[in-house]
Design an enzyme around this catalytic site. Structure first.
Site, PDB file in Angstrom:
ATOM      1  N   GLY A 179      36.621  20.569   6.757  1.00  0.00           N
ATOM      2  CA  GLY A 179      35.657  20.529   7.853  1.00  0.00           C
ATOM      3  C   GLY A 179      35.988  21.543   8.932  1.00  0.00           C
ATOM      4  O   GLY A 179      37.039  21.459   9.580  1.00  0.00           O
TER       5      GLY A 179
ATOM      6  N   HIS B 110      34.994  38.612  42.981  1.00  0.00           N
ATOM      7  CA  HIS B 110      35.544  39.688  42.171  1.00  0.00           C
ATOM      8  C   HIS B 110      37.043  39.788  42.415  1.00  0.00           C
ATOM      9  O   HIS B 110      37.465  39.720  43.578  1.00  0.00           O
ATOM     10  CB  HIS B 110      34.890  41.023  42.534  1.00  0.00           C
ATOM     11  CG  HIS B 110      35.508  42.189  41.826  1.00  0.00           C
ATOM     12  ND1 HIS B 110      35.267  42.436  40.501  1.00  0.00           N
ATOM     13  CD2 HIS B 110      36.383  43.136  42.259  1.00  0.00           C
ATOM     14  CE1 HIS B 110      35.960  43.503  40.140  1.00  0.00           C
ATOM     15  NE2 HIS B 110      36.649  43.956  41.186  1.00  0.00           N
TER      16      HIS B 110
END
Ligand SMILES: Cc1cc2nc3c(=O)[nH]c(=O)nc-3n(C[C@H](O)[C@H](O)[C@H](O)COP(=O)(O)OP(=O)(O)OC[C@H]3O[C@@H](n4cnc5c(N)ncnc54)[C@H](O)[C@@H]3O)c2cc1C
Length: 474
Positions: free
Chosen positions: A188, A451
């Site tokens: 899986g 930023h």
């Protein structure tokens, strides 16, 4: 009959314990019954999530990430550490301590909120009585005006690869290996298989993931899944798609797997096999035959849009009912049901539930994928931005992946945000807030982002929807 409560919650996972706390906050006399025992045999509140799910897996993911960085990624920073080793008992022991801290934390929260915990298996009887069978087999019955069923889920077992707790394990077993398996097989390639496969791969296991479906991570947006698949392959995770397991036999030299793929029958020998093919709602022994509570074809408790079962005063939440099997989905349902019981306006917005996969790079999304919109005939526009152009990501040496914002072609309303890259488990919250407030790509584009931060990728992707990203060609 020993006591009468306003609310009894059966199950103290993130759905049940949160429901109990909210009910108590609202002045309701609340009890919570849970059967989970920790490694010491004592009651361990918190369900799958705190004991053998979200929290322990993230603890091991973080430790293994540190080790992998030390052994593979620190050289570029000029940092070297020869002969780095991992001590697995310490690695697993740290995880156990974190689990204990958090399960104990729930017990303290129960105390602080005057919630009565019961240790044992609860069975709903007709008329909203709950029979509790303690670990010693002793029975008692308590009663309430409202009962919230929050019995969660358990791993699905394959009849031809049954869990033995040693060689063939479920998620709990894969969190407790005593040494790094040389060869680990995972059945899986879903969230659990990828996360736990990554943990042991980073510590040096040779990991093969066998997935029956032909597409990688079909629930995610196809562009994001493609980038993730490429990165996982680079890391050496061997993911075999369209491969169906037929047999798993435990022999002296390991687990012998037989699977079929496009080239026919294949075989593989591994030391440990993790079966992670999904989970099923758990309701074994939960309901007396005459309660009137119904189960659907997948064994989930049937509820309406208010998580009500249709039986007076009986509600159900979390993994035991429809919807994604995610801790935060269950918790929000728990809050909403407690508020509905108290006569308030509960609310769960299923359209903005975030999904996160804590691999490296992380994967996160909320809202619709491009394919879902295409299939529904909804016109849309897309903006993307790569982490390779984000200063912070480059400074961190983690400049992999991208953010993709999908907005309605006419109204600009954000319909889906999909990310793969560093820290996206945190970045997705901004997308959820935007969608919850029915915001547009323009709204996101107008918000000032600090930023240098990773969040600039969200800002630039939103700008890119209108072909005006600053730091890339549009
Ligand atoms: C390895 C792994 C990693 C995961 N990682 C994440 C993740 O990062 N983020 C995320 O959102 N989700 C994650 N999940 C999924 C998450 O754990 C589940 O969605 C969540 O735990 C469901 O909460 P719940 O309260 O509905 O049920 P559960 O957490 O399963 O809790 C149910 C509780 O009820 C008890 N119980 C059941 N029946 C009875 C009864 N009759 N009487 C008394 N007690 C009973 C159980 O013992 C259990 O304690 C992960 C799951 C696994 C296995």
């Amino acid at each position: 009959m020993s006591d009468k409560f306003d609310v009894i919650v059966i199950g103290a996972g993130p759905a049940g314990y949160v429901a109990a706390i909210r009910a108590a906050q609202l002045g309701l006399k609340t009890a919570c019954v849970d059967a989970f025992a920790g490694k010491d045999g004592k009651q361990a509140l918190g369900g799958t999530c705190l004991n053998v799910g979200c929290i322990p897996s993230k603890a091991l993911l973080d430790s293994s990430r540190q080790f992998h960085n030390l052994t593979h990624n620190f050289g570029v920073h000029g940092i070297s550490a020869d002969n780095a080793r991992i001590d697995v008992p310490t690695f697993v022991g740290r995880k156990d301590k974190i689990v204990k801290q958090f399960t104990g934390g729930v017990a303290q929260l129960f105390k602080a909120n005057k919630i009565t915990p019961f240790f044992g298996t609860g069975k709903l009887l007709k008329g909203n009585d709950v029979e509790i069978t303690g670990p010693d087999g002793a029975k008692q019955t308590i009663s309430a005006t409202n009962v919230i069923l929050a019995s969660g889920s358990v791993p699905i077992e394959l009849p031809f690869a049954k869990f033995d707790g040693k060689s063939i394990v479920d998620n709990a077993g894969a969190l407790d290996f005593t040494e790094v398996p040389k060869r680990l097989g995972v059945i899986g390639a879903g969230v659990i298989g990828l996360e736990l496969g990554s943990v042991w791969k980073r510590l040096g296991a040779d990991v093969t993931i066998i997935e029956a479906l032909p597409d990688f991570l079909g629930v995610a947006d196809a562009d994001i899944a493609k980038i993730a698949q490429r990165e996982f392959a680079k890391q050496g995770l061997n993911i075999k798609l369209g491969a169906k397991l037929g047999k798993a036999e435990v022999k002296n030299d390991g687990v012998h797997l037989t699977y079929t793929d496009k080239d026919g029958e294949q075989s593989l020998v591994v030391d440990k096999l993790l079966v992670a093919v999904g989970r099923r709602a758990y309701t074994d022994g939960l309901l007396a035959a005459d309660t009137g509570v119904k189960l659907d074809e997948r064994g989930r408790i049937v509820v309406d849009e208010h998580n009500h079962t249709g039986v007076d005063g009986v509600w159900a939440i979390g993994d035991a009912v429809r919807g994604p099997m995610l801790a935060h989905k269950g918790s929000e349902e728990g809050v909403a049901v407690a508020e509905w019981i108290a006569g308030k306006a509960g609310h769960v917005n299923y359209d903005t539930i975030p999904w996160v996969i804590y691999t490296e790079p992380e994967i996160a999304w909320a809202g619709k994928t491009e394919k879902e919109l295409k299939d529904a005939g909804i016109p849309y526009k897309v903006g993307t931005f790569p982490f390779a152009a984000i200063g912070r990501a480059v400074a961190m040496n983690e400049a992999v992946g991208q953010v993709k914002v999908i907005a309605h072609a006419d109204t600009d309303r954000v319909l889906g945000v999909h990310m793969v890259g560093p820290g996206v488990s945190e970045l997705i919250a901004e997308a959820v807030v935007t969608m919850e407030f029915k915001g547009s790509a323009e709204d996101l584009a107008r918000i000032v982002h600090a930023h240098p931060t990773l969040s600039e990728a969200v800002h630039e992707a939103a700008l890119s929807v209108d072909k005006r990203a600053i730091h890339k060609g549009n």
